[in-house]
Design a protein around this motif. Structure first.
Motif, PDB file in Angstrom:
ATOM      1  N   GLN A   1     -40.076 -14.489 -48.858  1.00 43.87           N
ATOM      2  CA  GLN A   1     -40.955 -14.490 -50.018  1.00 43.87           C
ATOM      3  C   GLN A   1     -40.144 -14.506 -51.322  1.00 43.87           C
ATOM      4  OE1 GLN A   1     -43.966 -11.576 -49.222  1.00 43.87           O
ATOM      5  NE2 GLN A   1     -45.097 -11.987 -51.076  1.00 43.87           N
TER       6      GLN A   1
ATOM      7  N   TYR B   1     -43.191   1.277 -39.902  1.00 45.81           N
ATOM      8  CA  TYR B   1     -42.238   1.738 -40.926  1.00 45.81           C
ATOM      9  C   TYR B   1     -42.371   3.241 -40.959  1.00 45.81           C
ATOM     10  CZ  TYR B   1     -41.193  -2.850 -42.926  1.00 45.81           C
ATOM     11  OH  TYR B   1     -40.742  -4.113 -43.125  1.00 45.81           O
TER      12      TYR B   1
ATOM     13  N   PRO C   1     -55.301  -9.972 -46.521  1.00 48.13           N
ATOM     14  CA  PRO C   1     -55.049  -9.307 -47.803  1.00 48.13           C
ATOM     15  C   PRO C   1     -53.618  -8.785 -47.904  1.00 48.13           C
ATOM     16  CG  PRO C   1     -56.441  -7.951 -46.391  1.00 48.13           C
ATOM     17  CD  PRO C   1     -56.309  -9.278 -45.714  1.00 48.13           C
ATOM     18  N   SER C   2     -53.228  -8.475 -49.125  1.00 45.65           N
ATOM     19  CA  SER C   2     -51.896  -7.934 -49.369  1.00 45.65           C
ATOM     20  C   SER C   2     -51.699  -6.637 -48.579  1.00 45.65           C
ATOM     21  CB  SER C   2     -51.737  -7.663 -50.870  1.00 45.65           C
ATOM     22  OG  SER C   2     -50.440  -7.256 -51.131  1.00 45.65           O
ATOM     23  N   GLY C   3     -50.548  -6.509 -47.948  1.00 45.68           N
ATOM     24  CA  GLY C   3     -50.262  -5.301 -47.179  1.00 45.68           C
ATOM     25  C   GLY C   3     -50.809  -5.353 -45.772  1.00 45.68           C
ATOM     26  N   SER C   4     -51.310  -6.501 -45.337  1.00 47.04           N
ATOM     27  CA  SER C   4     -51.910  -6.556 -44.007  1.00 47.04           C
ATOM     28  C   SER C   4     -50.863  -6.724 -42.909  1.00 47.04           C
ATOM     29  CB  SER C   4     -52.923  -7.708 -43.949  1.00 47.04           C
ATOM     30  OG  SER C   4     -52.297  -8.914 -44.303  1.00 47.04           O
ATOM     31  N   GLY C   5     -49.601  -6.989 -43.282  1.00 48.22           N
ATOM     32  CA  GLY C   5     -48.545  -7.043 -42.273  1.00 48.22           C
ATOM     33  C   GLY C   5     -48.037  -8.439 -41.976  1.00 48.22           C
ATOM     34  N   LYS C   6     -48.375  -9.396 -42.828  1.00 47.28           N
ATOM     35  CA  LYS C   6     -47.959 -10.781 -42.572  1.00 47.28           C
ATOM     36  C   LYS C   6     -46.429 -10.910 -42.645  1.00 47.28           C
ATOM     37  CE  LYS C   6     -50.356 -12.238 -46.136  1.00 47.28           C
ATOM     38  NZ  LYS C   6     -50.918 -11.009 -46.710  1.00 47.28           N
ATOM     39  N   SER C   7     -45.854 -10.405 -43.740  1.00 52.74           N
ATOM     40  CA  SER C   7     -44.392 -10.478 -43.869  1.00 52.74           C
ATOM     41  C   SER C   7     -43.722  -9.711 -42.748  1.00 52.74           C
ATOM     42  CB  SER C   7     -43.943  -9.890 -45.204  1.00 52.74           C
ATOM     43  OG  SER C   7     -44.425 -10.658 -46.267  1.00 52.74           O
ATOM     44  N   THR C   8     -44.282  -8.559 -42.429  1.00 54.34           N
ATOM     45  CA  THR C   8     -43.685  -7.735 -41.383  1.00 54.34           C
ATOM     46  C   THR C   8     -43.662  -8.473 -40.054  1.00 54.34           C
ATOM     47  OG1 THR C   8     -44.534  -5.806 -42.543  1.00 54.34           O
ATOM     48  CG2 THR C   8     -43.764  -5.473 -40.282  1.00 54.34           C
TER      49      THR C   8
ATOM     50  N   GLU D   1     -45.111 -16.969 -47.743  1.00 53.49           N
ATOM     51  CA  GLU D   1     -45.679 -17.142 -49.087  1.00 53.49           C
ATOM     52  C   GLU D   1     -44.724 -17.865 -50.015  1.00 53.49           C
ATOM     53  OE1 GLU D   1     -47.880 -13.997 -50.853  1.00 53.49           O
ATOM     54  OE2 GLU D   1     -48.056 -12.947 -48.955  1.00 53.49           O
TER      55      GLU D   1
ATOM     56  N   VAL E   1     -47.498  -0.756 -39.011  1.00 57.47           N
ATOM     57  CA  VAL E   1     -47.767  -1.948 -39.815  1.00 57.47           C
ATOM     58  C   VAL E   1     -48.145  -3.146 -38.957  1.00 57.47           C
ATOM     59  CG1 VAL E   1     -46.611  -1.434 -41.969  1.00 57.47           C
ATOM     60  CG2 VAL E   1     -45.272  -2.141 -40.012  1.00 57.47           C
TER      61      VAL E   1
ATOM     62  N   HIS F   1     -51.537 -18.004 -49.316  1.00 64.93           N
ATOM     63  CA  HIS F   1     -52.803 -17.665 -49.963  1.00 64.93           C
ATOM     64  C   HIS F   1     -53.519 -18.911 -50.465  1.00 64.93           C
ATOM     65  CE1 HIS F   1     -52.485 -13.418 -49.671  1.00 64.93           C
ATOM     66  NE2 HIS F   1     -51.356 -13.340 -50.374  1.00 64.93           N
TER      67      HIS F   1
ATOM     68  N   LEU G   1     -45.920   4.863 -40.417  1.00 64.68           N
ATOM     69  CA  LEU G   1     -46.958   3.895 -40.743  1.00 64.68           C
ATOM     70  C   LEU G   1     -46.912   2.741 -39.753  1.00 64.68           C
ATOM     71  CD1 LEU G   1     -49.055   3.039 -43.014  1.00 64.68           C
ATOM     72  CD2 LEU G   1     -47.169   1.715 -43.984  1.00 64.68           C
TER      73      LEU G   1
HETATM   74  N1  LIG Z   1     -39.571  -1.393 -46.276  1.00 65.55           N
HETATM   75  C1  LIG Z   1     -40.790  -0.829 -46.101  1.00 65.55           C
HETATM   76  N2  LIG Z   1     -40.880   0.504 -45.933  1.00 65.55           N
HETATM   77  C2  LIG Z   1     -42.086   1.097 -45.738  1.00 65.55           C
HETATM   78  N3  LIG Z   1     -43.232   0.440 -45.704  1.00 65.55           N
HETATM   79  C3  LIG Z   1     -43.205  -0.892 -45.876  1.00 65.55           C
HETATM   80  C4  LIG Z   1     -41.991  -1.599 -46.079  1.00 65.55           C
HETATM   81  N4  LIG Z   1     -42.260  -2.901 -46.229  1.00 65.55           N
HETATM   82  C5  LIG Z   1     -43.596  -3.017 -46.106  1.00 65.55           C
HETATM   83  N5  LIG Z   1     -44.165  -1.814 -45.899  1.00 65.55           N
HETATM   84  C6  LIG Z   1     -45.603  -1.559 -45.669  1.00 65.55           C
HETATM   85  O1  LIG Z   1     -45.992  -2.296 -44.569  1.00 65.55           O
HETATM   86  C7  LIG Z   1     -47.295  -2.833 -44.746  1.00 65.55           C
HETATM   87  C8  LIG Z   1     -47.283  -4.308 -44.502  1.00 65.55           C
HETATM   88  O2  LIG Z   1     -46.469  -4.924 -45.464  1.00 65.55           O
HETATM   89  P1  LIG Z   1     -46.215  -6.495 -45.479  1.00 65.55           P
HETATM   90  O3  LIG Z   1     -45.124  -6.738 -46.473  1.00 65.55           O
HETATM   91  O4  LIG Z   1     -45.980  -6.968 -44.096  1.00 65.55           O
HETATM   92  O5  LIG Z   1     -47.586  -7.025 -46.033  1.00 65.55           O
HETATM   93  P2  LIG Z   1     -47.988  -8.529 -46.399  1.00 65.55           P
HETATM   94  O6  LIG Z   1     -49.165  -8.830 -45.579  1.00 65.55           O
HETATM   95  O7  LIG Z   1     -46.822  -9.421 -46.310  1.00 65.55           O
HETATM   96  O8  LIG Z   1     -48.438  -8.356 -47.924  1.00 65.55           O
HETATM   97  P3  LIG Z   1     -48.249  -9.374 -49.156  1.00 65.55           P
HETATM   98  O9  LIG Z   1     -49.339 -10.372 -49.046  1.00 65.55           O
HETATM   99  O10 LIG Z   1     -48.425  -8.486 -50.352  1.00 65.55           O
HETATM  100  O11 LIG Z   1     -46.877  -9.935 -49.064  1.00 65.55           O
HETATM  101  C9  LIG Z   1     -47.722  -2.460 -46.147  1.00 65.55           C
HETATM  102  O12 LIG Z   1     -48.596  -1.352 -46.045  1.00 65.55           O
HETATM  103  C10 LIG Z   1     -46.451  -2.060 -46.818  1.00 65.55           C
HETATM  104  O13 LIG Z   1     -46.698  -1.047 -47.750  1.00 65.55           O
END
Ligand SMILES: Nc1ncnc2c1ncn2[C@@H]1O[C@H](COP(=O)(O)OP(=O)(O)OP(=O)(O)O)[C@@H](O)[C@H]1O
Ligand SMILES: [Mg+2]
Lengths: 245, 228, 224
Positions: free
Chosen positions: A87, A13, A37-44, A165, A18, A197, A16
């Protein structure tokens, strides 16, 4: 040969990173659970698989086809075989429940409306929404909306289902309903990648557990391996934390 | 002054003058309706071009942006003159009414496209992503997801612009289109008091514009919170 | 049929037209400034005044926002002489545009007032701020931030709206374009040049306002 092979996938992103060099195999009929953990990139990772976040490098193979994310035709073909449940549900707010789940099969897949609607009634009944066909999303509870989203994904008859999730926004009572739905799917042989989770649930339905942190795969293995004998310190620390609520 | 008015009023409200005014009010309404109708359709087309993807359409996108930015920055009267003289140069027989309609459409397209674009932007991105991963073709996204939700955001400001166009059409009198203001000037030149003539004309404008403006404001209140 | 655009004669008149643009800006600035005073008065009356004051302010706003500004100015110029008031074109235009601006600005300011009264004042009072502190630290910054963009937009609208004064003979940009058009008969060319000047003028004004807004009030505004 795995149904889906992710090889060295990376995504950003802006500046960053991800996702960094993520590799995962998903066997046909298998259930892969993504934890971390939250923010680890699973959704991405799930978003990258369906081409909503463009990968910067790496390969994704679906069967023997390599998905080319810069080609509209290749992406369309891949999206025909994968369904994602987001999600935050992402239902169409202007459509009834029935329309939400039938619009794509009828308008995109060009299947006959009558058979699609009959099938939709079936699927909605299975996820416990038999009486809600005419409701609009904002008249439903979070759990009901989530199940509509699952029904919508199932109606597309995907080879691979991506669930992000799907219980995170629900209160404990509703979690059970949705997890039951997924359990049934797994038992029916649906190939899935599930972000969750709910460690008890993961242990129960997953064949493979993948732990992510900071956009990287930290460790992957069977539930027993990961939960009971984590090899890496990071995974061990995470497991210790999630086991103690 | 009052004596003058008292003397003129019976002569002013004759059948022929009232018919003259009514016909002119009709022309004003027709100009506005055509301008907003065509403007809304063309404005939607501009938004569709602006939200399109692909490198092939890049020049078209740039042209659309340029069009909107330019036509929102030129006074209507100047647009009117440019259209008048350009069309007369190529088609001397074109009616003044046609010329006025073209000028209004050029301007209304630019303004309404901005209003429509704001409506498009108001649809949550998540729903567009859901449509994308389900392989919705573009027309289906617009038709079944965007338009049914965007119109509620578009309508109130679109009505505000409609009210503005009603008033802008007054300038068409300057070219000789027989609408309300033109009739006002004509009657004034025939010796009727300006207070009487323009008072009446303003009252007619007010009677058209005020209810619409109210409607726009009440729609804004009522459409905003609900979602389907 | 085959009209050939020729800008030769018009090019020499560009300085004359630019002089007209200065007059346009003068009209816009005068009517916006005086209109702001009227608008502020009306908005205050509508918010805090008695019944009669509210009614009068409301009638003024309703009348001037629902009738064409062109007729209002035309009437000031051609109608007032009937009752013995002769106004030169510039004065008639300035007065007319001021009255129009006052009505629209009253609406814009009223919207701003309403947004303050609803939200932040209560919060400030809960936090125990005094009346004066609330106004100084909450109300005024909020107003500046919420109103800056619509007020800027309205100023641009006034720059364009001042063009109607050409029709009663004011020699601002459009008026001078009409003059050049009659003198040279190169009408399309003249009005195209005038259009370009209007576009340049309003883009420059928007950019300037966006800059001021950004540094003074931390408001982000779109220039193009
Ligand atoms: N649209 C975006 N623009 C910039 N950064 C983003 C965007 N979406 C997510 N991020 C960043 O990408 C990283 C991974 O986010 P992601 O949503 O994949 O995490 P996650 O593992 O799904 O977390 P969660 O368990 O909270 O859903 C995080 O650091 C987040 O801040
Ligand atoms: Mg997530």
């Amino acid at each position: 040969m795995p149904l889906l092979a992710i090889e060295g996938l990376s995504a950003c992103y802006g500046r960053l990173k991800v996702l960094q060099d993520v590799s995962i195999d998903v066997e046909k009929g298998g259930v892969v659970a993504l934890i971390g953990p939250s923010g680890s990139g699973k959704s991405t990772l799930l978003r990258a698989l369906v081409g909503l976040t463009k990968p910067t490098s790496g390969l994704v193979r679906f069967g023997d086809e390599t998905i080319r994310y810069d080609s509209a035709a290749s992406l369309r073909a891949a999206r025909r075989r994968m369904s994602i449940v987001f999600q935050q549900y992402n239902l169409f707010q202007n459509m009834t429940v029935l329309r939400n789940v039938t619009v794509a099969p009828v308008m995109v897949q060009r299947r006959a409306r009558a058979t699609v609607e009959a099938e939709a009634r079936d699927v909605l009944a299975k996820v416990g929404l038999a009486g809600k066909h005419a409701a609009y999303p904002d008249q439903l509870s979070g759990g009901q909306q989530q199940r509509v989203a699952i029904a919508r994904a199932l109606m597309l008859r995907p080879d691979l289902l991506l669930l992000d999730e799907v219980t995170a926004a629900l209160d404990p009572e509703l979690v059970g309903e949705v997890l039951d739905t997924i359990r049934t799917l797994a038992a029916g042989g649906m190939t899935m990648i599930v972000v969750s989770h709910e460690m008890g649930f993961v242990r129960e339905v997953a064949d493979t557990v993948v732990m992510m942190d900071g956009g990287k795969v930290i460790e992957a293995g069977t539930p027993a391996e990961l939960f009971d004998h984590p090899k890496t310190e990071r995974a061990g620390a995470f497991m210790a934390k999630v086991r103690r609520p | 002054m009052l004596a003058l008015l008292a003397e003129q009023i019976p002569r002013f409200f004759t059948w022929s003058n009232v018919a003259f005014l009514a016909g002119a009010a009709g022309t004003t309404l027709l100009l506005t309706a055509l301008g907003s109708g065509i403007g809304a359709a063309a404005g939607l087309a501009i938004v569709l071009v602006r939200t399109s993807r692909g490198r092939l359409l890049l020049p078209l996108r740039a042209a659309a942006v340029l069009y909107v930015e330019v036509f929102r920055r030129i006074p209507f009267i100047v647009v009117l003159f440019i259209v008048l003289f350009s069309i007369q140069a190529v088609a001397p027989d074109a009616s003044l009414f046609t010329i006025a309609v073209i000028a209004i459409c050029l301007v209304s397209t630019a303004f309404l496209s901005e209003v429509i674009r704001a409506g498009f932007d108001s649809v949550p991105r998540q729903q567009l992503e859901a449509a994308a991963v389900m392989n919705f073709p573009r027309w289906l996204v617009v038709w079944s997801v965007i338009l049914p939700q965007a119109w509620k955001v578009v309508l109130p400001p679109a009505i505000a612009f409609l009210v503005m166009f009603i008033k802008d059409t007054a300038l068409a009198s300057q070219m000789g289109v027989v609408e309300l203001t033109f009739v006002g000037k004509t009657l004034n030149n025939r010796g009727f008091s300006s207070l009487l003539v323009f008072g009446t004309v303003m009252l007619i404008y007010f009677a058209i514009s005020w209810p619409l403006a109210r409607l726009g404001r009440s729609l804004e209140k009522h459409l905003a919170p609900s979602r389907h | 049929m085959d009209y050939v655009l020729q800008f030769g004669q018009v090019a020499g008149q560009v300085p004359y037209l630019l002089g007209g643009a200065v007059v346009s800006m003068e009209l816009a600035v005068i009517s916006f400034g005086l209109g702001a005073v009227i608008g502020l008065a009306c908005a205050s009356l509508q918010a805090y005044g008695g019944r009669v004051a509210r009614g009068v302010a409301g009638a003024y706003v309703g009348l001037f926002t629902n009738t064409p500004a062109f007729i209002q100015i035309y009437f000031l110029f051609n109608g007032l002489p009937e009752v013995g008031v002769l106004l030169p074109p510039f004065a008639a235009a300035a007065i007319g545009l001021t009255l129009v601006a006052g009505a629209y600005l009253a609406e814009i300011l009223r919207g701003g007032f309403a947004s303050v009264r609803r939200s932040e004042v209560e919060a400030a009072e809960v936090l125990g701020m005094s009346r004066l502190q609330t106004i100084q630290h909450v109300v005024v910054p909020h107003l500046l931030r919420t109103l800056f963009a619509p007020l800027s937009g309205f100023f641009i609208w006034m720059v364009l709206g001042s063009s109607i004064s050409a029709l009663i003979g004011v020699e601002e940009l459009t008026g001078r374009a009409i003059n050049v058009s009659s003198a040279t008969l190169r009408s399309i060319e003249v009005f195209l040049v005038a259009a370009v000047i209007y576009v340049g003028l309003t883009i420059a004004a928007t950019a300037l306002l966006a800059g001021v807004g950004r540094f003074a009030f931390r408001v982000r505004m779109k220039v193009i």
